[in-house]
Design an enzyme around this catalytic site. Structure first.
Site, PDB file in Angstrom:
ATOM      1  NE  ARG A 138      39.907  12.104 -82.386  1.00 27.42           N
ATOM      2  CZ  ARG A 138      39.702  12.513 -83.628  1.00 27.42           C
ATOM      3  NH1 ARG A 138      40.699  12.669 -84.461  1.00 27.42           N
ATOM      4  NH2 ARG A 138      38.490  12.832 -84.024  1.00 27.42           N
ATOM      5  CE  LYS A 177      17.034  -1.076 -77.614  1.00 26.65           C
ATOM      6  NZ  LYS A 177      16.281  -1.573 -78.785  1.00 26.65           N
ATOM      7  CE  LYS A 198      11.825  -3.028 -72.550  1.00 27.58           C
ATOM      8  NZ  LYS A 198      11.712  -2.375 -73.879  1.00 27.58           N
ATOM      9  CD  GLU A 233       8.234  -4.429 -74.441  1.00 31.68           C
ATOM     10  OE1 GLU A 233       9.185  -3.659 -74.675  1.00 31.68           O
ATOM     11  OE2 GLU A 233       8.381  -5.639 -74.187  1.00 31.68           O
ATOM     12  CG  ASP A 274       8.225  -4.497 -78.430  1.00 29.94           C
ATOM     13  OD1 ASP A 274       9.064  -3.691 -78.874  1.00 29.94           O
ATOM     14  OD2 ASP A 274       8.472  -5.694 -78.222  1.00 29.94           O
TER      15      ASP A 274
END
Length: 276
Positions: free
Chosen positions: A98, A133, A165, A195, A216
């Protein structure tokens, strides 16, 4: 190439999660010493990734397990293809299957999606990259799978590269302040990415020396304008809501890099089966 020391440490934790106090069912039913052959099949078309990781899970239970590989990472498979055969302790195979399947199915799903996107933009100069992410605990394997699919890796973690960012910019009072503070403090060996959301911000980022500029959520028209203005003075990365439907349009703007979070944060696992 996968680093086996790093991979094994992660795999040991996955096994501990699944087998904290043993496998009650298998230990009660299967006599130690019983042997079995196992067959790993593709149940859908795709790109294989994680064969060695699959075997590392099995080897954690049975270091003497035998195997025959019919494909390698990066190979395309068709539904019904036999990918791998194993032979070893039946008890160990039942405990390992598994965790091994979960890992390989996810990795192969990532590699499959990356290969599809890469094929779409193959006639352009743009490179496809991942993001942070990723599912906690799986980043190492996720990013390896991106490479297998033909993409490149963005920074691995927060200490791996500088990326200013929007919230960083707000926190220090603007692009000028952010870039000036970073450039006055960081080693000359580090590139600086920032960004931006508008053409005005792009011009400011160029003025104050950004090495890489992330566009962005810009429109196709804005990206084309950004490429013309930048004229090679910085690497341009397109980001935000990019998928198989619009990635070619984005690539044709002339950007250097396209980052797609979906290749790891919402990928569909490739259907693979392990039968004894």
């Amino acid at each position: 190439m996968m680093d086996r020391i790093i991979a094994q440490k992660l795999i040991d934790n996955y096994i501990l999660e699944d087998l904290t106090w043993g496998d009650i069912t298998t230990d009660l039913l299967i006599t130690k010493g019983a042997k079995a052959k196992g067959y790993l099949y593709a149940k859908a078309d795709g790109i294989i990734a994680g064969i060695d990781a699959f075997l590392m899970v099995f080897n954690a239970f049975d270091k003497d397990i035998e195997h025959v590989k019919y494909f390698k990472d990066g190979d395309a498979v068709k539904k019904g293809d036999l990918i791998l055969e194993t032979y070893g302790e039946l008890n160990s195979c039942l405990k390992a299957e598994r965790v091994a399947l979960n890992l390989m199915q996810r990795m192969s799903g990532i590699a499959t999606y990356v290969r599809m996107l890469k094929d779409i933009i193959s006639e352009t100069k743009a490179q496809l990259t991942d993001t942070r992410k990723t599912m906690p605990g799986l980043r190492y394997f996720d990013k390896y799978a991106v490479l297998v699919g033909g993409g490149i890796n963005h920074r691995y973690n927060l200490s791996d590269g500088i990326l200013i960012k929007d919230n960083h910019i707000k926190a220090v009072g603007g692009i000028k302040n952010a870039l000036t503070m970073i450039k006055n403090s960081v080693s000359h060996t580090k590139k600086i990415e920032i960004e931006v959301e508008t053409i005005h911000e792009l011009k400011e980022a160029l003025k104050y020396g950004a090495d890489i500029i992330m566009l962005d959520n810009m429109t196709i028209g804005m990206m084309k304008e950004a490429v013309e203005i930048t004229d090679g003075k910085a690497i341009l990365e397109a980001s935000g809501n990019i998928n198989e439907d619009n990635i070619l349009q984005v690539a044709k703007t002339g950007v250097d890099i396209i980052s797609v979070g979906a290749i790891t944060h919402s990928v569909k696992a490739l259907d693979i089966s392990y039968d004894l």
